[in-house]
Design an enzyme around this catalytic site. Structure first.
Site, PDB file in Angstrom:
ATOM      1  N   CYS A 381       0.840  -1.201   0.000  1.00  0.00           N
ATOM      2  CA  CYS A 381       0.000   0.000   0.000  1.00  0.00           C
ATOM      3  C   CYS A 381       0.881   1.259   0.000  1.00  0.00           C
ATOM      4  O   CYS A 381       1.519   1.537  -1.005  1.00  0.00           O
ATOM      5  CB  CYS A 381      -0.984  -0.049   1.162  1.00  0.00           C
ATOM      6  SG  CYS A 381      -2.470   0.898   0.821  1.00  0.00           S
ATOM      7  N   HIS A 515      -3.756  -5.055   0.593  1.00  0.00           N
ATOM      8  CA  HIS A 515      -3.207  -5.590   1.845  1.00  0.00           C
ATOM      9  C   HIS A 515      -3.306  -7.113   1.861  1.00  0.00           C
ATOM     10  O   HIS A 515      -4.258  -7.670   2.413  1.00  0.00           O
ATOM     11  CB  HIS A 515      -3.958  -4.997   3.040  1.00  0.00           C
ATOM     12  CG  HIS A 515      -3.667  -3.559   3.261  1.00  0.00           C
ATOM     13  ND1 HIS A 515      -2.580  -3.118   3.987  1.00  0.00           N
ATOM     14  CD2 HIS A 515      -4.296  -2.449   2.820  1.00  0.00           C
ATOM     15  CE1 HIS A 515      -2.558  -1.799   3.997  1.00  0.00           C
ATOM     16  NE2 HIS A 515      -3.592  -1.365   3.296  1.00  0.00           N
ATOM     17  N   GLU A 517      -1.772  -9.179   3.578  1.00  0.00           N
ATOM     18  CA  GLU A 517      -1.650  -9.749   4.927  1.00  0.00           C
ATOM     19  C   GLU A 517      -3.011 -10.068   5.546  1.00  0.00           C
ATOM     20  O   GLU A 517      -3.111 -10.919   6.417  1.00  0.00           O
ATOM     21  CB  GLU A 517      -0.849  -8.805   5.840  1.00  0.00           C
ATOM     22  CG  GLU A 517      -1.534  -7.507   6.255  1.00  0.00           C
ATOM     23  CD  GLU A 517      -1.338  -6.359   5.258  1.00  0.00           C
ATOM     24  OE1 GLU A 517      -1.084  -6.634   4.071  1.00  0.00           O
ATOM     25  OE2 GLU A 517      -1.478  -5.189   5.674  1.00  0.00           O
TER      26      GLU A 517
HETATM   27  N1  GLN Z   1      -1.883   6.650   2.711  1.00  0.00           N
HETATM   28  C1  GLN Z   1      -1.990   5.870   1.531  1.00  0.00           C
HETATM   29  C2  GLN Z   1      -3.324   6.014   0.830  1.00  0.00           C
HETATM   30  O1  GLN Z   1      -4.277   6.473   1.416  1.00  0.00           O
HETATM   31  C3  GLN Z   1      -1.720   4.414   1.818  1.00  0.00           C
HETATM   32  C4  GLN Z   1      -2.778   3.784   2.647  1.00  0.00           C
HETATM   33  C5  GLN Z   1      -2.334   2.490   3.234  1.00  0.00           C
HETATM   34  O2  GLN Z   1      -1.143   2.196   3.265  1.00  0.00           O
HETATM   35  N2  GLN Z   1      -3.262   1.730   3.770  1.00  0.00           N
HETATM   36  O3  GLN Z   1      -3.440   5.668  -0.312  1.00  0.00           O
END
Ligand code: GLN
Length: 543
Positions: A381, A515, A517
């Site tokens: 992410c 994600h 995970e």
């Molecule tokens: N801050 C980034 C976004 O909003 C990544 C978000 C995250 O890592 N969950 O896209």
């Protein structure tokens, strides 16, 4: 018939009720029953989405896009049952629903009250969509005696009465502390906690007693006598060597037997625990060890990266190695900490999800280190976004590359997502939309390039993964980034949102916008984590 198990906690918080619920569900599942676990959170936030990971640990995201309590992650990891929005409700959401209804005039002028309106809403939540289940386990957050949890206690008391006899039971988790000076385990806090519970009209059927020392028979009998439960239903729960040892341990102490007995179920098959035996065998007999450096922001509180930590462990289970995780505060690299000295001993470097500018230059520097030294790198992410900014700056000659999340920029390699397709249709966002509930959340499909590293890892070119982000890599920068060696190997099906980037010429370099995970399980490690740890094992042989 769907049966209900209501799980409450007493004496202190952090007794591991979530783990207990997950383990009990796993044991019932191992006996062939269909289970689902639900969590009631007594706080007034509508969901944990906007709560700081420092206060509340990670926000767990479900396929259907709910931002939930991290306990739902335990539930899913232990049972493999995908959690849903309807499995987590907070008191804030209950009140929000009721107040919206009141404003619409749905109560026809009636006085709206905790009993029956709030309790009815809680009961409706507990019993919704349960037709195909044998057991629903409902965990009540907080500790008996809290003002906040009273409506939930009252609701489960009522529900127990509403249901047929033998259709629901109460399990109470308590603490039996050891007083070193006296050399004794003390049962009084448990007695008092059960007294608090009975004063609310709830008589527990089973007590699960967390203790650091074995509970002597005499103390077990004493608790049984004073708390009005059978001695066999006082289950000692000693600290376990690993969370994955807990189902076995509870089974050995008779927990699932007592639960079935309390329901009057006599003909259940013995639990099939081979899956858990295999996990324990892999965990206890590793054939090697790797060290992974996680360069992040919330490194002071491990619960902030709960699923990530578990997924790394699962990658270790898949490769029969122990994974040591070194949590590294990215900000320290900006304050002069020696990056090379910190990262050189690592067999893999991971930059996890996150929000905000703090520590970002440290993260970008860590990506650069991993790229230049050919050390396995995994960006998740925000970690993928940092990998793209690093690539833009250092391999594509875009020196000012940045993300609009960190402020205005002339080179928005990462920018606010303004439009995307969801099952509900086209979603639109602007910079002024509310903070809560405005992200691209939940499961979305992605298409992988057939000849990519990740297609090989997944063994598929169509995948579905869970998202939680507001910004995205700007596909307009694809060409210069790819020329610099960073390939866009996974895209949203309409080809607009980059989902995966990779460096095919590197030992292992993958960034993902989702994600992974969240979907990893000990008995089914996520392929990306299994592959990343495999690469780290190779790296460990080189250094
Ligand atoms: N801050 C980034 C976004 O909003 C990544 C978000 C995250 O890592 N969950 O896209």
């Amino acid at each position: 018939m769907t049966r209900y198990i209501f799980i409450t906690g007493g004496v202190v918080s952090s007794l591991g009720k979530g783990l207990m619920a997950a383990s009990l569900a796993a044991l019932l599942q191992a006996r062939g029953f269909r289970v689902r676990i639900r969590k009631f959170d007594p706080y007034l936030n509508v969901d944990p989405g906007t709560m700081s990971p420092y206060q509340h640990g990670e926000v767990y995201v479900t396929d259907d896009g709910a931002e939930t309590d991290l306990d739902l992650g335990h539930y899913e990891r232990f049972t493999g049952v995908s959690a849903r929005q309807s499995d987590n409700v907070t008191q804030g959401r209950v009140y929000q629903t009721i107040i919206q209804r009141e404003r619409r005039g749905d109560y026809l002028g009636a006085t709206v009250q905790v009993i029956p309106h709030v309790t009815d809403e809680i009961k409706a939540f507990a019993t919704a969509d349960t037709e195909d289940l044998d057991f629903v386990l409902c965990e009540i957050g907080g500790t008996v005696g809290d003002i906040e949890s009273l409506p939930f206690m009252e609701a489960i008391r009522q529900l127990h009465n509403d249901l047929d006899r033998g259709q629901s039971i109460f399990v109470h988790v308590t603490l039996v502390p050891y007083i070193a000076a006296a050399g004794e385990l003390k049962t009084k806090p448990t007695q008092r906690s059960v007294r608090d519970l009975t004063s609310l009209g709830i008589q527990p059927d089973i007590l699960l007693c967390r203790c650091e020392h074995p509970l002597p028979d005499s103390e077990r009998k004493k608790i049984a006598l004073f708390c009005n439960v059978r001695p066999e239903a006082v289950i000692p729960a000693l600290d376990a060597s690993s969370i994955y040892a807990v189902p076995h341990q509870y089974h050995a102490e008779g927990l699932d037997n007592e639960v079935l007995r309390a329901f009057g179920i006599k003909d259940a098959p013995a639990p099939a625990l081979a899956r858990w035996d295999d996990i324990m065998d892999r965990q206890q007999n590793p054939e090697g060890e790797v060290t992974i450096g996680v360069v992040g922001k919330y490194v002071g509180l491990l619960d902030a990266y709960k699923s990530l930590h578990e997924a790394l462990n699962h990658g270790g289970l898949a490769n029969r190695v122990k994974v040591k995780v070194k949590w590294i505060d990215a900000e320290l690299f900006e304050k002069g900490e020696d990056l090379v000295a910190s990262l050189e001993p690592m067999h893999g470097i991971l930059v996890p999800g996150g929000f905000g500018v703090r520590g970002s230059e440290g993260k970008i520097a860590s990506v650069k280190f991993a790229r230049e030294r050919n050390v396995p790198f995994f960006g998740i992410c925000l970690g993928m976004q940092m990998a793209c900014i690093e690539g833009a700056r250092n391999t594509a000659g875009i020196a000012d590359a940045s993300t609009t999340e960190f402020g205005e920029t002339t080179e928005p390699v990462v920018g606010l997502i303004t439009e995307w397709m969801s099952k509900e249709g086209l979603q639109k966002r602007t910079a002024d939309t509310d903070l809560g509930g405005t992200m691209r959340l939940g499961a979305y499909p992605a298409k992988l390039a057939g000849n990519s590293v990740v297609a090989g890892v997944y063994g598929a070119t169509e995948i579905s993964e869970r998202h939680r982000h507001r910004y995205e890599v700007n596909a307009g920068y694809r060409e210069p980034l790819e020329k610099g060696g960073l390939i866009f190997s996974g895209m949203s099906p309409d080809g607009t949102l980059p989902e995966i980037v990779e460096r095919p010429d590197h030992s292992w370099f993958v960034g993902v916008q989702f994600h992974p995970e969240l979907k990893s399980k000990p008995f089914d490690p996520h392929p990306l984590f299994a592959s990343f740890i495999e690469a780290a094992v190779k790296q460990s042989r080189l250094v």
